[in-house]
Scaffold this motif. Structure first.
Motif, mmCIF file in Angstrom:
data_model
loop_
_atom_site.group_PDB
_atom_site.id
_atom_site.type_symbol
_atom_site.label_atom_id
_atom_site.label_comp_id
_atom_site.label_asym_id
_atom_site.label_seq_id
_atom_site.Cartn_x
_atom_site.Cartn_y
_atom_site.Cartn_z
ATOM 1 N N TYR A 43 0.852 -1.194 0.000
ATOM 2 C CA TYR A 43 0.000 0.000 0.000
ATOM 3 C C TYR A 43 0.885 1.241 0.000
ATOM 4 O O TYR A 43 2.058 1.179 0.376
ATOM 5 C CB TYR A 43 -0.994 0.035 1.176
ATOM 6 C CG TYR A 43 -0.518 -0.655 2.435
ATOM 7 C CD1 TYR A 43 0.372 -0.040 3.284
ATOM 8 C CD2 TYR A 43 -0.975 -1.930 2.767
ATOM 9 C CE1 TYR A 43 0.808 -0.675 4.445
ATOM 10 C CE2 TYR A 43 -0.545 -2.585 3.913
ATOM 11 C CZ TYR A 43 0.352 -1.946 4.746
ATOM 12 O OH TYR A 43 0.792 -2.577 5.871
ATOM 13 N N ALA A 44 0.322 2.365 -0.446
ATOM 14 C CA ALA A 44 1.124 3.569 -0.617
ATOM 15 C C ALA A 44 1.468 4.196 0.736
ATOM 16 O O ALA A 44 0.651 4.181 1.650
ATOM 17 C CB ALA A 44 0.355 4.580 -1.471
ATOM 18 N N ALA A 45 2.676 4.719 0.840
ATOM 19 C CA ALA A 45 3.107 5.412 2.063
ATOM 20 C C ALA A 45 3.638 6.787 1.657
ATOM 21 O O ALA A 45 4.629 6.875 0.919
ATOM 22 C CB ALA A 45 4.202 4.620 2.761
ATOM 23 N N LEU A 46 2.959 7.827 2.111
ATOM 24 C CA LEU A 46 3.352 9.193 1.725
ATOM 25 C C LEU A 46 4.759 9.518 2.219
ATOM 26 O O LEU A 46 5.075 9.300 3.390
ATOM 27 C CB LEU A 46 2.356 10.184 2.343
ATOM 28 C CG LEU A 46 2.553 11.636 1.942
ATOM 29 C CD1 LEU A 46 1.981 11.891 0.555
ATOM 30 C CD2 LEU A 46 1.875 12.568 2.950
ATOM 31 N N ARG A 47 5.591 10.058 1.348
ATOM 32 C CA ARG A 47 6.930 10.477 1.787
ATOM 33 C C ARG A 47 6.798 11.667 2.726
ATOM 34 O O ARG A 47 6.003 12.588 2.439
ATOM 35 C CB ARG A 47 7.761 10.965 0.593
ATOM 36 C CG ARG A 47 8.208 9.907 -0.358
ATOM 37 C CD ARG A 47 9.107 10.557 -1.428
ATOM 38 N NE ARG A 47 9.121 9.763 -2.649
ATOM 39 C CZ ARG A 47 9.892 8.688 -2.841
ATOM 40 N NH1 ARG A 47 10.721 8.305 -1.904
ATOM 41 N NH2 ARG A 47 9.840 8.025 -3.972
ATOM 42 N N PRO A 48 7.593 11.711 3.826
ATOM 43 C CA PRO A 48 7.570 12.902 4.675
ATOM 44 C C PRO A 48 7.872 14.145 3.835
ATOM 45 O O PRO A 48 8.736 14.108 2.954
ATOM 46 C CB PRO A 48 8.691 12.629 5.692
ATOM 47 C CG PRO A 48 8.844 11.140 5.715
ATOM 48 C CD PRO A 48 8.507 10.673 4.330
ATOM 49 N N GLY A 49 7.137 15.205 4.088
ATOM 50 C CA GLY A 49 7.363 16.459 3.351
ATOM 51 C C GLY A 49 6.499 16.573 2.111
ATOM 52 O O GLY A 49 6.611 17.563 1.379
ATOM 53 N N CYS A 50 5.662 15.593 1.851
ATOM 54 C CA CYS A 50 4.891 15.595 0.594
ATOM 55 C C CYS A 50 3.391 15.683 0.836
ATOM 56 O O CYS A 50 2.592 15.202 0.014
ATOM 57 C CB CYS A 50 5.233 14.355 -0.226
ATOM 58 S SG CYS A 50 6.958 14.325 -0.710
ATOM 59 N N HIS A 51 3.010 16.263 1.949
ATOM 60 C CA HIS A 51 1.591 16.420 2.244
ATOM 61 C C HIS A 51 0.907 17.138 1.067
ATOM 62 O O HIS A 51 1.441 18.106 0.549
ATOM 63 C CB HIS A 51 1.419 17.228 3.540
ATOM 64 C CG HIS A 51 -0.004 17.483 3.881
ATOM 65 N ND1 HIS A 51 -0.861 16.471 4.237
ATOM 66 C CD2 HIS A 51 -0.732 18.620 3.897
ATOM 67 C CE1 HIS A 51 -2.056 16.976 4.468
ATOM 68 N NE2 HIS A 51 -2.006 18.278 4.266
#
Ligand SMILES: Cc1cc2nc3c(=O)[nH]c(=O)nc-3n(C[C@H](O)[C@H](O)[C@H](O)COP(=O)(O)OP(=O)(O)OC[C@H]3O[C@@H](n4cnc5c(N)ncnc54)[C@H](O)[C@@H]3O)c2cc1C
Length: 422
Positions: A367-375
């Motif tokens: 499943y997708a995991a948002l990269r920190p800093g990419c909100h």
């Protein structure tokens, strides 16, 4: 099994993928009176919701297992309607091991305290809107931090703890109670396919949205529709397996890049009925050093009293083992059990499996995991193209992103939005 040739190829809406999102969208559209066709590359429905029954003689969920927030979760309602057996799995005890023995009362208290401190620090950072790595906001040098971070990173988000965004974690719902399904959650999701037109074994290769409507080129022929909903994983979108004409706008491509797939490898291990001192429906974990990547396999023991445990390996180390293959993965899981419980484990072991979501070209991760800093990437990914190409799937599950009910709701939301337009 239905093929593309069994259906008219000019529906109002074509949906790419028969996972929870695609089926959620399709059901809503069928109900609204639109003509719909779901195209699925695989020979089964459900996508990452998949219950396997052939190998162990009892149902094994190879993808999702937990229905979180099961009092209000719409898929739990589906499960109850079809008389599935839901078993509460909220706050089940943890069997914690330290160097091959059970943790003492003091050690268990220290483990719980560390968990609470790390969670508090993450929440504080998230509340302040800090879209940074969780690693940067937690206290250092805590006893059992390795094990706690393994649960919170690789086993939960499918990425190492340093790759979890404090803000994204804060914005994710923590719905309780959570249940597991004795007959398999994959089988619950498969129920959504009843009454939905689905062409199986039909791989989408091109989505041409250059003119009026959309033209979809598949492995079994061409489909023309007014609108299309794409529900494939961000791993598949990033792989270029589907060509968009014209190509996706740069912002959309960046959003896909900012939502890479995490990985959780499940390793079900079948035993001969021996219980090895472990209780039914517990977590089993152990003290590990704070290394990155996290080298650990934590277990759920004897779910529903079945004769198997299932191991969970996530993050970078999961990718590494997946490259080495299922045999190496099962070996690692077994060896970790032996280290904590002893050689009886091998004596009673029958056989093991390892999920292959990493190498499956129809998922390319868990499943997708948002990269920190990419909100912000989730919203950009979700935005429709020219009012005729919509996007749905777990990565766009809002506060329930990564979850199967989030995927389902995202499909329903896309369907609702497009109904307003047509
Ligand atoms: C190991 C693991 C454990 C999990 N545990 C949980 C859990 O406990 N609780 C929970 O809530 N969630 C859990 N999840 C997440 C949950 O399973 C997913 O979020 C959800 O199933 C995703 O649904 P989806 O419809 O977005 O995507 P998918 O299920 O991936 O559906 C997309 C479909 O598109 C198809 N497809 C791909 N490419 C093409 C193409 N070119 N043409 C046509 N079709 C194509 C795929 O075959 C697939 O069927 C877990 C997932 C994994 C992998």
């Amino acid at each position: 099994m239905s093929n593309l040739s069994d259906f008219p190829t000019n529906p109002d809406v074509v949906i790419v993928g028969a996972g929870a999102a695609g089926l959620g969208a399709a059901r809503k559209l069928v109900k609204s009176g639109r003509s719909v066709l779901v195209v699925e590359a695989d020979r089964r429905v459900g996508g990452r919701a998949w219950t396997q029954t052939d190998s162990f003689g009892s149902p094994v969920d190879m993808g999702c297992s937990w229905l979180s927030g099961s009092n209000r979760n719409k898929l739990a309602k589906v499960a109850r309607r079809h008389e599935f057996t839901l078993v509460d799995h909220t706050d089940v005890p943890t069997a914690l091991f330290v160097d091959g023995r059970r943790a003492t009362h003091e050690e268990l208290t220290a483990y719980d305290t560390t968990g609470a401190m790390i969670e508090k620090a993450m929440n504080r950072a998230g509340k302040r809107g800090l879209d940074v790595s969780c690693e940067d906001v937690i206290p250092k040098g805590l006893r059992f931090a390795g094990a706690v971070k393994a649960w919170m990173g690789p086993m939960d988000y499918g990425v190492d703890f340093k790759d979890v965004s404090a803000l994204d974690d804060y914005l994710s719902a923590d719905d309780q109670p959570s249940c597991i399904v004795a007959e398999g959650l994959g089988n619950v999701v498969a129920m959504l396919a009843i009454g939905v037109p689905i062409a199986l074994g039909t791989k989408v290769r091109t989505i041409d949205w250059s003119g009026k409507g959309v033209q979809i080129e598949t492995s079994a022929g061409t489909i023309r529709a007014k609108i299309c909903i794409v529900t494939v994983s961000t791993g598949v979108l990033a792989s270029d397996a589907i060509r968009f004409v014209p190509e996706l706008p740069v912002a959309k491509q960046e959003a896909i890049h900012d939502l890479p797939m995490g990985l959780l490898v499940k390793v079900p291990l079948l035993f001969d009925g021996a219980r090895l001192g472990l209780k039914d429906n517990e977590w089993m974990s152990y003290d590990i050093p704070e290394t990155s990547p996290t080298r650990a396999c934590f277990f759920i023991t004897w779910p529903f009293g079945y004769d198997y445990v299932f191991g969970n390996i996530g993050g970078e180390f999961g990718w590494e083992l997946s490259r080495a293959g299922p045999e190496a993965t099962v070996d690692f899981a077994l060896q970790e059990m032996v280290k904590q419980i002893g050689s009886d484990v091998r004596k009673h072991f029958v056989k093991g499996l390892a999920t292959e979501w990493a190498t499956n070209p129809l998922t390319l991760g868990a499943y997708a995991a948002l990269r920190p800093g990419c909100h912000g990437a989730r919203k950009i990914l979700q935005a429709p193209l020219g009012d005729r190409v919509f996007f749905a799937g777990e990565a766009m599950g809002g506060r329930r992103c990564a979850l199967v009910n989030g995927a389902y709701e995202s499909g329903r939301r896309a369907a609702k939005e497009l109904c307003k337009l047509t």
